[in-house]
Structure formats: structure tokens, C-alpha cells
Design a protein around this motif. Structure first.
Motif, short mmCIF file in Angstrom:
data_model
loop_
_atom_site.label_atom_id
_atom_site.label_comp_id
_atom_site.label_asym_id
_atom_site.label_seq_id
_atom_site.Cartn_x
_atom_site.Cartn_y
_atom_site.Cartn_z
N ASP A 47 1.43 6.60 -2.36
CA ASP A 47 0.31 5.53 -2.18
C ASP A 47 -1.11 6.12 -2.67
O ASP A 47 -1.83 5.34 -3.26
N PHE A 48 -1.12 7.45 -2.44
CA PHE A 48 -2.71 7.80 -2.78
C PHE A 48 -2.83 8.01 -4.31
O PHE A 48 -3.89 8.33 -4.81
N CYS A 49 -1.88 7.82 -4.92
CA CYS A 49 -1.94 8.17 -6.45
C CYS A 49 -1.65 6.69 -7.32
O CYS A 49 -1.85 6.94 -8.39
N GLN A 50 -1.98 5.80 -6.40
CA GLN A 50 -1.73 4.39 -7.17
C GLN A 50 -3.19 4.02 -7.60
O GLN A 50 -4.19 4.44 -7.28
N GLN A 51 -3.17 3.24 -8.72
CA GLN A 51 -4.39 2.69 -9.01
C GLN A 51 -4.98 1.44 -8.08
O GLN A 51 -6.13 1.25 -8.13
N GLU A 52 -3.96 0.84 -7.49
CA GLU A 52 -4.47 -0.20 -6.58
C GLU A 52 -4.63 0.24 -5.36
O GLU A 52 -3.98 1.37 -4.85
N ASN A 53 -5.60 -0.32 -4.41
CA ASN A 53 -5.73 -0.02 -3.05
C ASN A 53 -4.68 -0.19 -2.40
O ASN A 53 -3.98 -1.18 -2.61
N LYS A 54 -4.59 0.22 -1.12
CA LYS A 54 -3.14 -0.09 -0.12
C LYS A 54 -3.81 -0.14 1.37
O LYS A 54 -4.50 0.61 1.76
N VAL A 55 -3.44 -1.07 2.02
CA VAL A 55 -3.83 -1.22 3.36
C VAL A 55 -2.26 -1.29 4.17
O VAL A 55 -1.44 -1.99 3.70
N VAL A 56 -2.34 -0.42 5.18
CA VAL A 56 -1.18 -0.29 5.85
C VAL A 56 -1.51 -0.39 7.47
O VAL A 56 -2.52 -0.06 7.75
N THR A 57 -0.53 -0.70 8.32
CA THR A 57 -0.69 -0.71 9.65
C THR A 57 -0.56 0.70 10.25
O THR A 57 0.51 1.51 10.05
N SER A 58 -1.70 1.08 10.99
CA SER A 58 -1.53 2.52 11.69
C SER A 58 -0.54 2.44 12.72
O SER A 58 -0.29 1.53 13.40
N ALA A 59 0.13 3.66 12.86
CA ALA A 59 1.10 3.81 14.05
C ALA A 59 1.03 5.33 14.40
O ALA A 59 0.64 6.15 13.71
N ALA A 60 1.15 5.67 15.52
CA ALA A 60 1.31 6.98 16.17
C ALA A 60 2.72 7.65 15.58
O ALA A 60 3.67 7.21 15.71
N GLY A 61 2.62 8.64 14.94
CA GLY A 61 3.95 9.20 14.42
C GLY A 61 3.85 11.01 14.97
O GLY A 61 2.70 11.63 15.15
#
Length: 255
Positions: free
Chosen positions: A24-38
């Protein structure tokens, strides 16, 4: 280990922190994801995030609470990447956060070693490699960047600079996650500007790599002294990060 390997390890860790995929960090488009504890996130993070923005330079990945996902998506797609991490544009996001009892809090630049530049640098003082057994008594204000009183169990290695047996500088690293150890450094005021910080940082970074871990270094971009030390020590900018926290948390930090 190569520079590309190091970058991939960092992106993989950021993906575990943000609940996304490293690609996801190498894409041209921005990305929004739901945060979760891992279980494999950096140990000092408070998860899930309400709003956390990360960029490795290609785009922005936002790890957020669903409540603010649409607003953050609009924000990061409205302005250029670099402007999303600075004023005046940050005021737009902060105003929305304020409505939800949150404020922009932490903003920092992270550095990774450049293996073509990293080497052990010299200084005029004796350097010693220290283990937790030998730096256990050094949790004092002088060494607050090198060692962390609140997370002693994570501090795994350090390098000290000595003059006639007296400690004058210290770099320490904490095992913040399985693959990456974070470096912090302190030098007594009267010994600064002598190359001690870069000698300590570079020596410790080499020791970390020899143990199969990736050293990383964090600095506020306004902390010119720290940024210069990172670069002088063989590190280069890798990613930036912005984190929102509860308004009360921010107020307490400003008290």
C-alpha cells in the motif's frame, strides 16, 4: 541485507502498525484503512489509532477510526502529499479532529541506514558496548533519549563514550518490534559538536545490523541537530508520520 531489504522490512512493520499491506505504501493512490490493534505492531504504539498518516513518499496511507474515515480520505486527496503534513493545510484536518475531541499530536520523520554510507565513525573518546546489565543504573535525565525509563524491558543494547572513566555520551536502542530497533542518543552539553553523537549512533547501528535487526532513528523535522546527526551517522530519510490523540492527552503534554 541490502538497502532494499531494509526498506521492505520497514514497510512491512508499518503495515503491521497501520493494519494494511506493505504494498500500500508504494501505490500512486492514497489509501485509507481501518485501524486495529495487532500483536506485531511497535510496542510503544497505542492502538487502534484514531487518525494516523504515514508516507514513504509515494502516497499517504491513513489508518483511522471509521468515524473519521471519509473526512480523512477527502483531506489526503485534496492536497499534495507533503502539504498534508504541514500547515496551513494541517489546520483543515485539525479543525475536524477538534470537533471529535482529538488534536494533531505527534509529527516526526524516520530514518533508515544507508549501507553505502554507514560505517563506524571515530571520535576522541573511548567507546564501550553496553548490555542491559551494565546500563541498568543509567536511567537518569541526562540519558533520557538513549534509554526509556517507562520501557526498560525493551532497551537491549547501548554504546557509551567515556573520558577518564566518566560517561559523557550514550546511544541506546530499544527492541520496539521483532525486526527493528530504535536508536536514541544523548551527549552532555559541554561535549557536544565534537562528533561524539555520530560516533555513538553509527557504532550502535552497525552493532544492530550485525545482530540481524534494522536500526531506525526518529526525529522531529524541526530538530535540526538530531536530523543532522542521523545524516552524519549514515542514515537517510525514509518515512514521515503524523498521529492524532485525545484532546486531553495533548493538553497534558502542554501543561
Amino acid at each position: 541485507m541490502t538497502n532494499q531489504d531494509i526498506l521492505k522490512i520497514a514497510m512491512r512493520q508499518s503495515a503491521m502498525d497501520l493494519n494494511c499491506h506493505e504494498s500500500d505504501f508504494c501505490q500512486q493512490e492514497n489509501k485509507v484503512v481501518t485501524s486495529a490493534a495487532g500483536p506485531n505492531a511497535r510496542k510503544y504504539l497505542t492502538l487502534p489509532f484514531y487518525c494516523n498518516l504515514v508516507s514513504y513518499g509515494h502516497n499517504i496511507v491513513a489508518s483511522v477510526d471509521d468515524e473519521i474515515a471519509g473526512i480523512v480520505e477527502d483531506y489526503i486527496n485534496k492536497y499534495p502529499i507533503e502539504h498534508c503534513f504541514e500547515t496551513p493545510n494541517l489546520h483543515v484536518l485539525d479543525e475536524e479532529l477538534r470537533k471529535r475531541n482529538r488534536r494533531i499530536c505527534f509529527m516526526a520523520e524516520y530514518f533508515l541506514p544507508d549501507l553505502s554510507l554507514l560505517r563506524e565513525l571515530d571520535c576522541s573518546y573511548e567507546l564501550k558496548l553496553l548490555t542491559p546489565e551494565s546500563f541498568g543504573g543509567l536511567y537518569t535525565s541526562e540519558w533520557g533519549n538513549a534509554l526509556c525509563e517507562k520501557r526498560k524491558h525493551l532497551d537491549v543494547l547501548a554504546v557509551g563514550a567515556y573520558e577518564e572513566g566518566e560517561l559523557i555520551g550514550l546511544a541506546g536502542c530499544s527492541a520496539d518490534c521483532d525486526t527493528m530497533w530504535q536508536i536514541g542518543v544523548d551527549v552532555l552539553p559541554s561535549y557536544r559538536k565534537q562528533g561524539i553523537a555520530s560516533a555513538l549512533t553509527s557504532r550502535l547501528a552497525v552493532e544492530v545490523i550485525q545482530r540481524g535487526k534494522v536500526p531506525f532513528y526518529c526525529a522531529a523535522w524541526s530538530n535540526i541537530k538530531s536530523v543532522r546527526n542521523a545524516i552524519a551517522s549514515g542514515f537517510k530519510p525514509a518515512w514521515v508520520e503524523m498521529t492524532a490523540k485525545e484532546a486531553g492527552f495533548v493538553k497534558n503534554m502542554n501543561a
